[in-house]
Design an enzyme around this catalytic site. Sequence first.
Site, short mmCIF file in Angstrom:
data_model
loop_
_atom_site.label_atom_id
_atom_site.label_comp_id
_atom_site.label_asym_id
_atom_site.label_seq_id
_atom_site.Cartn_x
_atom_site.Cartn_y
_atom_site.Cartn_z
N ASP A 137 0.81 -1.24 0.00
CA ASP A 137 0.00 0.00 0.00
C ASP A 137 0.84 1.28 0.00
O ASP A 137 0.30 2.35 -0.27
CB ASP A 137 -0.92 0.02 1.23
CG ASP A 137 -1.93 -1.12 1.21
OD1 ASP A 137 -2.31 -1.54 0.10
OD2 ASP A 137 -2.32 -1.60 2.28
N ARG A 266 -17.91 -5.31 -17.12
CA ARG A 266 -17.44 -6.48 -16.39
C ARG A 266 -16.48 -6.02 -15.30
O ARG A 266 -15.80 -5.01 -15.46
CB ARG A 266 -16.67 -7.44 -17.32
CG ARG A 266 -17.52 -8.06 -18.41
CD ARG A 266 -18.46 -9.12 -17.85
NE ARG A 266 -19.16 -9.83 -18.90
CZ ARG A 266 -20.31 -9.44 -19.46
NH1 ARG A 266 -20.88 -8.32 -19.06
NH2 ARG A 266 -20.87 -10.16 -20.40
#
Length: 352
Positions: A137, A266
């Site tokens: 992160d 999608r």
Amino acid sequence: MSRKRIGILTAGGDCPGLNAAIRGVGKTALLKYGYDIIGFSSGYLGLIRNEYKELDERALSGILTVGGTILGSSREKPFRHSEYDDYIKSKPEIIVENYKALGLDCVVCIGGNGTQKTAHKLSKLGINVVGIPKTIDNDVWGTDLTFGFDSAVTIAAEAIDRLHSTANSHKRTMVVEVMGHSAGWLTLHSGVAGGGDVILLPEIPYDLDIIAAYLNRRFKIGKPYSIVVVAEGIKLPKKASGKDRTVPAGAFIANQIRKLTGQETRETILGYIQRGGSPTARDRVVATELGAFAAEMIAAGEYGKMAAYNGYDLQAVALETVASRVKTVPIDHPLVQHARSIDTCFGDIMPG
Ligand code: F6P
């Protein structure tokens, strides 16, 4: 003076480069300074349960490129009591006892925000600690860079690259969800590297109507498909009942785009793929440097601090300033601004 004895642990979510960091700190401590090294298993759990192994030169060899961690990891928080704990003393008390009984001079805590916070608390109990920042992160306060980040960006960008061709074949809008609960560094970097048209970060509030208008405009001007890169931690509106939504962010955004634009949409959730496998060359270098620097900190007696990058330079930062803080993406970060100038939509304002 007797030789120092050092413990190493890897805690929190794993990431590529952990073994490179263990090797960096371990080999420097062992070969340059002649210290004894032990590795605790499963993060802070090993420190509580006294589960460890000796790390000799052999154990530290051949691990530079290997994913995961040879020590194992866990999300154990020693300062938080769990209903499953059946220890007869408090976990911090046990840790202090084990530390003393093992004759340790320092524990190297390799991990993200939670790990550094715990390391700081342990240092207040009299344990010598040195932190090494890791996380995909890149959100550890006090350092410009953590290892694991570059590998995750590379993996996510490669995945986005692959979505381009299938999106083009079917003229679809592809939504891809990237890890990152409170910080959007990984989404921002992989989104820019992968040519994302829309990038949604936890730090920037978005408006679904703006996203829909932007995607409609793309189709209208002849762009055959769109890529939407979403951080897992973006805020989702509450349900009509006032309850929180439990659907993944990527699925929520894909549904909304479908409803608002009618575009065939999608979604793909990258998940733990981003944390697996061999570290990139850059992460191997970063982890090695941070590790070797941490060993120098031990040699200099610089405890209660974390090895950190300030630009390209290494420095020791006080854990006190690191603990309990998260390095999030400033909304006016130069990369956000540069992405905006190439028509990227962050969902807050209509580009152009
Ligand atoms: O710390 C990195 C991270 O990968 C986050 O981006 C993610 O939300 C979290 O860990 C999930 O990890 P786990 O399921 O292992 O707790």
